[in-house]
Design a protein around this motif. Structure first.
Motif, short mmCIF file in Angstrom:
data_model
loop_
_atom_site.label_atom_id
_atom_site.label_comp_id
_atom_site.label_asym_id
_atom_site.label_seq_id
_atom_site.Cartn_x
_atom_site.Cartn_y
_atom_site.Cartn_z
N THR A 211 39.45 33.84 48.94
CA THR A 211 40.73 34.49 49.18
C THR A 211 41.08 35.23 47.90
O THR A 211 41.44 34.60 46.89
N ALA B 157 41.99 41.50 51.61
CA ALA B 157 40.80 41.75 52.43
C ALA B 157 40.47 43.23 52.44
O ALA B 157 41.33 44.08 52.66
N GLY C 192 37.46 39.02 50.56
CA GLY C 192 37.99 38.24 51.66
C GLY C 192 39.40 37.74 51.38
O GLY C 192 39.86 37.71 50.24
N SER C 193 40.08 37.33 52.45
CA SER C 193 41.44 36.82 52.31
C SER C 193 41.66 35.51 53.06
O SER C 193 42.78 35.04 53.14
N GLU C 194 40.58 34.91 53.56
CA GLU C 194 40.74 33.69 54.35
C GLU C 194 39.79 32.58 53.92
O GLU C 194 39.66 31.57 54.61
N GLY C 195 39.12 32.73 52.79
CA GLY C 195 38.16 31.73 52.35
C GLY C 195 38.78 30.61 51.54
O GLY C 195 39.92 30.71 51.08
N ARG D 140 40.26 30.40 46.09
CA ARG D 140 41.26 31.40 45.72
C ARG D 140 40.89 32.02 44.38
O ARG D 140 40.59 31.31 43.42
#
Length: 537
Positions: A141, A147, A152-155, A158
């Motif tokens: 993220t 993203a 990515g923005s959902e992993g 952070r």
């Protein structure tokens, strides 16, 4: 160290998978494998396994510190080594939930395209940059960029880049530009090497290791068990198949637990499973294979270990990166040089050495905004030294396999012999001189002269003489702790970590890289877990 707040979960009788190690790769692999509710996963970690964030010792969470730099820290495993034949050293690895990502500096930078080209030559398209990019996006993220086609923005991991507003970081940026180095604002985007902030898994001052990022949120899964204080001694191999492990359990005070229950031999326990995955790190994983009878036949015979599989490439060579700490003296008007609230790291400059062999950059100059003594003492600042020297960590990150390792005993407690063979060739020494002199040139720019009285050491008479500088470097030499390639793809394992000639046994950590990456391997360790987890279905 604070209590670990571990729980004594019952161990599944015959888990589908045993993962050895809950570090940078193991934590990620176990979390991904246990997403399948029909697969039971048991993780065995030799160090403590806290069950919630509040149970972590404060110094393991404080991103202004580097716990692995503290001599004798209880969260590390120490290995005696020689960096050169006459330069003894102690290297460390994390021994705690999250492994080395718990005790390192929080640097989380992707490998370079050049690395992926080398790896895909051994491992196929899964290890090309294009093949790896979806996994790199899925594991993170990115709190700075969100993203897009690269991020990515959902992993689980952070990512935040270091703050360059500190006066020393700002001076480093200006000095790099004055010397003509390009800007590299996103070191995870395959831009030309240059100066930029460091992508880090430290967020709001907290070091978010892979155990915190991957495992803590899913510990309530009924098919996942994570057990600390469990040191694997050997893998059980029967008729060419891994069928379990022999593990030694420790009480909370570190003493072996001895009970006479069925299935136990003294304080050791045999745990059966469907498949074993080694994620014990690039030093311990090959040693465990040797102890289990997998390795060079002559070496195993010398130790009296029955040979299960003659594997000449297992646990004989490795790659790592030599490093020098160069301290410089601040002077007014630099304010009290406390590190920023969120990290000890400032900026980083990557550049190719002058021979042009590695255009993606094989030299790294990494900035510390904390005095080295603050890091080794475990304090975020030194109030008694308002102008204590700050440092650059200068390393040559060539993708070479100069190191040699050798298992010394059938006793798992005896560490392997590690010979790093740094500075062995004229080219090795030339690259390190070049990195040191570039750092000195940065400090000599007008941008830095307003803040600095220059290097503490070496002085000009040493700096400008090759032989004298080589001698100085040798006496100050350290390592980046980037060990890789002890069980390499191709000769030792297939592209998804399967050990050649042994069923139901894989390796999923930086051991399997054919060469070390041009930048630190923490992010690559997680990538390895993601790729292999998907391959395991």
């Amino acid at each position: 160290m604070a209590p670990s707040a571990e729980s004594e979960e019952p161990v599944p009788a015959h888990p589908d998978v045993i993962v050895i190690g809950a570090g940078g790769s193991g934590a990620a692999l176990a979390a991904r494998l246990s997403e399948d509710p029909d697969r039971t996963v048991l993780v065995l970690e030799s160090g403590p396994v806290p069950q919630q964030l509040s149970a972590f010792p404060a110094e393991l969470l404080d991103a202004r510190l580097v716990p692995g730099a503290r001599p004798g820290h209880p969260a590390v495993q120490r290995y005696p080594a020689h960096l050169t034949p006459d330069r003894p050293y102690t290297v460390v690895r994390g021994r705690f939930l999250g492994g080395s990502t718990t005790v390192n500096g929080g640097y989380f930078v992707r490998a370079r395209r050049e690395d992926f080209d080398r790896w895909s030559a051994a491992g196929g398209t899964a290890w090309s940059y294009e093949g790896a990019l979806p996994f790199l996006r899925a594991l993170e993220t990115d709190l700075d960029l969100g993203a897009d086609e690269l991020h990515g923005s959902e992993g689980p991991v952070r990512i935040r880049r270091t703050d360059l507003r500190h006066p020393a970081a700002d001076a480093f940026r200006a000095a790099a530009l004055q010397l003509g180095f390009p800007s590299e604002p996103d070191k995870n985007a395959q831009q030309p090497p240059g100066f930029g902030p460091v992508p880090s898994n430290a967020v709001d001052g907290v070091r978010l290791n892979t155990g915190i990022s991957y495992l803590l949120p899913v510990l309530d899964r009924p098919n996942l068990t994570v057990r600390g204080g469990s040191t694997v001694q050997r893998i059980v191999i029967e008729h060419g198949r891994a069928t379990g492990v022999i593990v030694e359990r420790a009480e909370r005070d570190g003493h072996p637990r001895i009970d006479g229950r069925d299935g136990r031999d003294g304080h050791r326990e045999i745990l059966r499973c469907g498949e074993v995955v080694l994620c014990a790190g690039a030093l311990r994983s090959p040693q465990l294979l040797h102890l289990s009878g997998i390795g060079p036949r002559d070496e195993l015979a010398r130790l009296g270990i029955p040979v299960v599989r003659d594997a000449p490439a297992v646990g004989v060579s490795f790659g790592d990166h030599p490093q020098i700490a160069l301290e410089w003296t601040p002077r007014p008007p630099l304010p009290h040089p406390e590190p920023p609230a969120d990290s000890w790291l400032g900026g980083a400059l990557h550049l190719p050495s002058s021979d042009g062999t590695h255009p993606d950059g094989d030299l790294e100059i990494l900035q510390s905004l904390a005095p080295l003594r603050a890091l080794t003492d475990g304090t975020p600042n030194l109030p008694d030294e308002p102008l204590a020297p700050l440092a650059f960590l200068v390393s040559v990150q060539s993708p070479v396999l100069g190191g040699r390792m050798r298992t010394c005993s059938p006793d798992p407690a005896v560490p392997p012999r590690l010979d790093y063979n740094y500075l062995r060739t004229p080219e090795d020494r030339r690259r390190m001189r070049e990195a040191v002199r570039t750092t000195a040139a940065l400090l000599a720019t007008p941008a830095f002269k307003t803040l600095s009285d220059g290097l503490v050491d070496p002085g000009p008479e040493v700096l400008h003489d090759d032989r004298s500088l080589d001698t100085w470097i040798h006496t100050h030499l350290g390592t980046s702790h980037h060990t890789c390639a002890t069980i390499p793809m191709g000769p030792a394992v297939d592209p998804y970590g399967k050990v050649h000639g042994i069923d139901a046994l894989r390796v999923a950590d930086t051991s399997i890289l054919p060469t070390p990456p041009l930048r630190g391997p923490a992010a690559t360790a997680v990538l390895i877990a993601e790729i292999i987890a998907q391959a395991m279905g």
